[in-house]
Write an enzyme that holds these catalytic residues in place. Structure first.
Site, short mmCIF file in Angstrom:
data_model
loop_
_atom_site.label_atom_id
_atom_site.label_comp_id
_atom_site.label_asym_id
_atom_site.label_seq_id
_atom_site.Cartn_x
_atom_site.Cartn_y
_atom_site.Cartn_z
CG HIS A 137 42.18 28.37 43.02
ND1 HIS A 137 41.71 27.51 43.98
CD2 HIS A 137 41.28 29.38 42.97
CE1 HIS A 137 40.58 27.98 44.49
NE2 HIS A 137 40.29 29.11 43.90
CG HIS A 146 35.53 36.17 44.62
ND1 HIS A 146 34.60 35.16 44.56
CD2 HIS A 146 36.74 35.54 44.52
CE1 HIS A 146 35.21 33.98 44.45
NE2 HIS A 146 36.52 34.19 44.42
CG HIS A 162 37.75 28.71 48.04
ND1 HIS A 162 37.40 27.90 46.98
CD2 HIS A 162 38.25 29.85 47.48
CE1 HIS A 162 37.65 28.53 45.84
NE2 HIS A 162 38.17 29.72 46.12
C1 DHB Z 1 40.54 35.34 46.71
C2 DHB Z 1 39.40 34.55 46.54
C3 DHB Z 1 39.48 33.33 45.89
O1 DHB Z 1 38.39 32.53 45.66
C4 DHB Z 1 40.69 32.86 45.42
O2 DHB Z 1 40.73 31.63 44.88
C5 DHB Z 1 41.85 33.64 45.57
C6 DHB Z 1 41.75 34.89 46.20
C7 DHB Z 1 40.48 36.66 47.42
O3 DHB Z 1 39.41 37.09 47.83
O4 DHB Z 1 41.53 37.28 47.61
FE FE Z 2 38.88 30.73 44.46
#
Ligand code: DHB
Ligand code: FE
Length: 285
Positions: free
Chosen positions: A59, A193, A12
């Site tokens: 978030h 990530h 996402h």
């Molecule tokens: C990124 C990824 C995420 O899941 C998020 O909530 C905010 C930023 C990113 O890769 O920058």
């Molecule tokens: Fe996220």
């Protein structure tokens, strides 16, 4: 009766939403990401759901540190795209399905999962970016959406095992709703990530692909993976992947039916700070 026809899994990343909204999808950096969703958009047109049960995480947008539900079901009639600090995304309002949501809440709570009922909330990139990836830029989203928010931001977060069991409860709930509706369950967020700290930028291609393999073939065993492995191998935000186990738990094979068909699988590194993963699994008709 309502039935679950398929499950969809996708990352996402907010920058993907910005690329779509700002007309940058044809730039070299973004082309391979969007190419991976061209099949998905065709598939969705050929396999239109009436309702998508969309598992995602907020978030700290609709919920703040003041109040953090572990599992929250959107029972409202509609949900506005949230302002995450740079104005709401220019995407359609999300139309809910209050009757099915109320039925799922009743059934799932009676199956001993404590859901929070949310009649009003704005939905952030966790929900709108998957819709954009799968649907493009329509004037209105082509189906109703039941938002289902999972806390994967503030520990303690739910285990993979609990998410997988919850998916099974959601399946029983949907399939006991007395209306002829085609329902898809989407699991979103991930893949590997980490957005902060000394390991910011961490991506783990091997672990992600093994996760996809196991999600397809041995989801019950995958559901036993503890939090510490997600965080160690897939980074602090890799924990978003537990949400995929809710969608996987709702598939027919978990309840003794036939194995799902893999309609599509895609993986690309990187998009912003994140490994993008995407999978479509179909139940047999
Ligand atoms: C990124 C990824 C995420 O899941 C998020 O909530 C905010 C930023 C990113 O890769 O920058
Ligand atoms: Fe996220």
């Amino acid at each position: 009766m309502a039935c679950i026809t398929a499950s969809v899994y996708t990352s996402h990343v907010p920058a993907i939403g910005a690329a779509i909204d700002l007309g940058k999808t044809h730039e070299d950096y973004w082309k391979p990401v969007f190419a991976g969703y061209a099949f998905a958009q065709r598939w969705l047109r050929d396999n239109p759901p009436d309702v998508v049960f969309l598992v995602y995480n907020d978030h700290a947008t609709a919920f703040s540190l003041d109040l953090i539900p572990t599992f929250a079901i959107g029972t409202g009639a509609s949900f506005q795209p949230a302002d995450e600090g740079w104005g709401p995304r220019p995407v359609p309002v999300v139309e809910g399905h209050a009757e099915l949501a109320a039925h799922i809440a009743q059934s799932v709570i009676q199956q001993d999962f404590d859901l929070t009922l949310v009649n009003r909330m704005d939905v952030d990139h966790g929900l709108t970016v998957p819709l954009s990836l799968m649907c493009g830029q329509p004037r209105a989203w082509p189906f109703k959406v039941i938002p289902f928010a999972v806390n994967v931001v503030q520990y303690p977060v739910p285990s993979g095992r609990r998410c997988f069991a919850l998916g099974q409860a959601i399946r029983r709930a949907v399939e006991s709703f007395d209306a002829d509706l085609k329902v898809q369950v989407w699991g979103t967020g991930g893949m590997s990530h980490q957005l902060q700290g000394p390991r910011a930028g961490l991506i783990n291609r091997d672990w992600d692909n093994r996760f996809l393999d196991r999600l397809i073939a041995e989801p019950a065993a995958l559901a036993e993976v503890p939090h510490i492995e997600y965080v160690r191998e897939a980074g602090s935000e890799g924990i978003e992947l537990v949400m995929w186990l809710i969608a996987r738990g709702a598939m027919a094979d978990v309840a003794g039916g036939p194995a799902p068909r893999v309609a599509h699988r895609f993986y690309h590194v990187p998009a912003s700070n994140t490994a993008v993963g995407h999978l479509i699994l179909e139940n047999s008709r």
